[in-house]
Scaffold this motif. Structure first.
Motif, mmCIF file in Angstrom:
data_model
loop_
_atom_site.group_PDB
_atom_site.id
_atom_site.type_symbol
_atom_site.label_atom_id
_atom_site.label_comp_id
_atom_site.label_asym_id
_atom_site.label_seq_id
_atom_site.Cartn_x
_atom_site.Cartn_y
_atom_site.Cartn_z
ATOM 1 N N VAL A 135 25.478 41.531 -50.891
ATOM 2 C CA VAL A 135 26.127 42.460 -49.949
ATOM 3 C C VAL A 135 26.806 41.666 -48.832
ATOM 4 C CG1 VAL A 135 25.800 44.414 -48.399
ATOM 5 C CG2 VAL A 135 24.414 44.246 -50.475
ATOM 6 N N ILE A 136 26.137 40.625 -48.349
ATOM 7 C CA ILE A 136 26.716 39.757 -47.319
ATOM 8 C C ILE A 136 27.988 39.096 -47.839
ATOM 9 C CG2 ILE A 136 26.367 37.568 -46.091
ATOM 10 C CD1 ILE A 136 23.454 38.421 -45.642
ATOM 11 N N GLU A 137 27.963 38.681 -49.094
ATOM 12 C CA GLU A 137 29.141 38.044 -49.694
ATOM 13 C C GLU A 137 30.347 38.992 -49.682
ATOM 14 O OE1 GLU A 137 31.483 35.162 -51.519
ATOM 15 O OE2 GLU A 137 29.507 34.982 -50.580
ATOM 16 N N ALA A 138 30.124 40.247 -50.077
ATOM 17 C CA ALA A 138 31.211 41.222 -50.110
ATOM 18 C C ALA A 138 31.726 41.521 -48.699
ATOM 19 C CB ALA A 138 30.740 42.518 -50.781
ATOM 20 N N LEU A 139 30.808 41.682 -47.744
ATOM 21 C CA LEU A 139 31.201 41.976 -46.368
ATOM 22 C C LEU A 139 31.959 40.796 -45.752
ATOM 23 C CD1 LEU A 139 31.179 43.894 -43.974
ATOM 24 C CD2 LEU A 139 28.896 43.039 -43.380
ATOM 25 N N SER A 140 31.546 39.585 -46.053
ATOM 26 C CA SER A 140 32.223 38.405 -45.506
ATOM 27 C C SER A 140 33.665 38.303 -46.011
ATOM 28 C CB SER A 140 31.453 37.127 -45.865
ATOM 29 O OG SER A 140 31.501 36.867 -47.257
ATOM 30 N N LEU A 141 33.907 38.766 -47.242
ATOM 31 C CA LEU A 141 35.271 38.793 -47.779
ATOM 32 C C LEU A 141 36.176 39.654 -46.909
ATOM 33 C CD1 LEU A 141 34.868 39.179 -51.661
ATOM 34 C CD2 LEU A 141 36.127 37.373 -50.487
ATOM 35 N N GLU A 172 23.245 35.627 -38.972
ATOM 36 C CA GLU A 172 23.433 34.196 -39.164
ATOM 37 C C GLU A 172 24.048 33.895 -40.531
ATOM 38 O OE1 GLU A 172 22.941 30.187 -37.736
ATOM 39 O OE2 GLU A 172 22.644 32.120 -36.728
ATOM 40 N N ASN A 173 23.509 34.520 -41.571
ATOM 41 C CA ASN A 173 24.030 34.291 -42.924
ATOM 42 C C ASN A 173 25.470 34.797 -43.072
ATOM 43 O OD1 ASN A 173 21.677 33.075 -43.795
ATOM 44 N ND2 ASN A 173 20.796 34.965 -44.612
ATOM 45 N N ASP A 213 29.194 42.918 -58.555
ATOM 46 C CA ASP A 213 28.051 42.002 -58.590
ATOM 47 C C ASP A 213 26.845 42.597 -57.854
ATOM 48 O OD1 ASP A 213 26.907 39.544 -59.407
ATOM 49 O OD2 ASP A 213 27.179 38.737 -57.383
ATOM 50 N N ILE A 214 27.110 43.430 -56.842
ATOM 51 C CA ILE A 214 26.012 44.063 -56.090
ATOM 52 C C ILE A 214 25.279 45.091 -56.953
ATOM 53 C CG2 ILE A 214 25.474 45.564 -54.121
ATOM 54 C CD1 ILE A 214 27.892 44.334 -52.684
ATOM 55 N N CYS A 215 26.046 45.775 -57.800
ATOM 56 C CA CYS A 215 25.464 46.832 -58.634
ATOM 57 C C CYS A 215 24.270 46.285 -59.432
ATOM 58 C CB CYS A 215 26.530 47.373 -59.581
ATOM 59 S SG CYS A 215 25.968 48.740 -60.613
ATOM 60 N N LEU A 216 23.182 46.998 -59.407
ATOM 61 C CA LEU A 216 21.942 46.526 -60.036
ATOM 62 C C LEU A 216 21.979 46.634 -61.556
ATOM 63 C CD1 LEU A 216 19.405 48.158 -57.548
ATOM 64 C CD2 LEU A 216 20.135 45.768 -57.623
ATOM 65 N N GLY A 217 22.785 47.548 -62.076
ATOM 66 C CA GLY A 217 22.840 47.734 -63.519
ATOM 67 C C GLY A 217 21.697 48.598 -64.022
ATOM 68 N N GLU A 218 21.882 49.189 -65.175
ATOM 69 C CA GLU A 218 20.880 50.123 -65.705
ATOM 70 C C GLU A 218 19.590 49.419 -66.102
ATOM 71 O OE1 GLU A 218 22.398 52.628 -68.750
ATOM 72 O OE2 GLU A 218 23.937 53.547 -67.478
ATOM 73 N N GLU A 219 19.657 48.112 -66.368
ATOM 74 C CA GLU A 219 18.438 47.391 -66.741
ATOM 75 C C GLU A 219 17.421 47.409 -65.599
ATOM 76 O OE1 GLU A 219 21.439 46.069 -66.705
ATOM 77 O OE2 GLU A 219 22.003 45.909 -68.830
#
Length: 376
Positions: A300-306, A362-363, A245-251
């Protein structure tokens, strides 16, 4: 001398394969460094088996050798049958007040009290001539099975044939026990009819226990090793989804940088973990040379929180080459420009991050707490 060491090693190694102490070693390896676990095993087993061997030498002076050998044979056969028994592994909390080596040593010393390996060491000492060499063999046997348990823990995605290991261990002990009884039981009792009765009884009990073991494994939903493997599989699956989900994609990104991008490289690690069971990085990569792009902070915060939530819930493998530890560092580099040490204390970890960037800290804290509360 060497023969007694080899025999002691072989018997203890066989006895502990698939035993609770091997699982305990694997569990400790997820909390402490491998060398600390092995050092703790050495100290605990040295004290435990040393005590057993002293007692064994004392008994050998009071009891005739023939009687000791017959008792040893009976005990080995019993140990062989007990090897087919399912054992519960107690879940112990982290003892923060003690050092890792002392914690592991205490666990193994107490865990082996009265266990078949301690009794085996006592029996070998009572019938042997070189107690120090027997002690060396028993310690090496325990270190061997513990090391194998740690190795399996580090390669947790691989399947471990629990039943096969228990059956092989059982056969080894029954074989040696039967051989002892044959060599030391009075000849007048070694009638064909008695031998047939012995094998009928042993085989009947053996087949009954094997059947019970197979049925319990078939219908049991839980096994320490399978549970750990399943947990790691789920963890990498969820983390892979978050990183994808973090990956920006080629677009947005244009031509994909692939492994040269820090997220692209992270995706590669996770793919290798899930598809090839490569949970450890075996080569150095200069992260500073990987491309860092304008990734969305929230993702990125979401992945790190996991990762941090899983550390707190399930414990962490402290090896720096473990991929989840590596990925944690990559995500921190993206967010903060540096890696942050985490030792299990969430408050201290978040406080460090808030000093660098209060908003991110905080987030991140809120997302971790949300995950922890939802898992309870």
């Amino acid at each position: 001398m060497i023969t007694e060491t080899i025999r002691a090693f072989f018997l203890i190694f066989a006895a502990e394969m698939g035993d609770k102490t091997q699982i305990i070693a694997m569990t400790f390896a997820t909390q402490y460094k491998v060398r600390e676990v092995l050092a703790g095993v050495f100290v605990g087993v040295f004290l435990n088996h040393g005590l057993a061997i002293i007692l064994g030498r004392y008994l050998s002076k009071l009891i005739p050798m023939g009687s000791i050998q017959i008792v040893a044979g009976i005990m080995f056969v019993i140990f062989g049958l007990l090897a087919l028994k399912e054992e519960e592994v107690e879940k112990k909390g982290n003892k923060r007040s003690l050092s890792p080596i002392v914690t592991v040593a205490l666990a193994f010393f107490i865990g082996e009290l009265g266990d078949k390996t301690q009794l085996t060491a006592m029996t070998l000492s009572a019938e042997g001539n070189y107690p120090l060499f027997i002690l060396a063999g028993t310690i090496l046997g325990m270190l061997g099975t513990s090391g194998l348990g740690i190795f399996i823990g580090s390669k947790i995605g691989k399947k471990m044939p629990d039943i096969s290991i228990k059956i092989i261990s059982s056969i080894v002990f029954i074989f040696f026990g039967t051989l002892k009884l044959y060599n030391w039981i009075p000849v007048r009792l070694l009638k064909v009819s008695n031998i047939k009765i012995y094998f009928v009884i042993i085989l009947s009990i053996y087949l009954l226990l094997v059947r019970r073991l197979i049925l319990r494994k078939r219908y049991s939903k839980h096994s320490p090793i399978k549970d750990a493997a399943a947990l790691l599989y789920i963890q990498t699956k969820l983390l892979k989804e978050a990183v994808d989900d973090i990956c920006l994609g080629e677009e947005i990104c244009g031509n994909c940088s692939g492994d040269n991008c820090i997220i692209g490289y992270t995706k590669k690690l996770l793919n290798n973990a899930r598809n090839k069971e490569q949970y450890y990085i075996d080569q150095y990569v200069d992260i500073s040379k990987l491309i860092t792009k304008d990734f969305e902070e929230r993702k990125v915060i979401e992945a790190l929180s996991l990762i941090i939530a899983d550390y707190i819930t399930y414990g962490m493998i402290k090896d720096e080459n473990f991929i989840i530890n590596q990925i944690k560092g990559y995500l921190e580099l993206i967010l903060l420009g540096e890696k942050i040490r985490f030792d299990g204390d969430l408050f201290k970890y978040i406080r460090h991050i808030k000093r660098i960037n209060y908003h991110i800290g905080e987030n991140l804290e809120n997302r971790i707490k949300d995950k922890l509360s939802s898992s309870n």
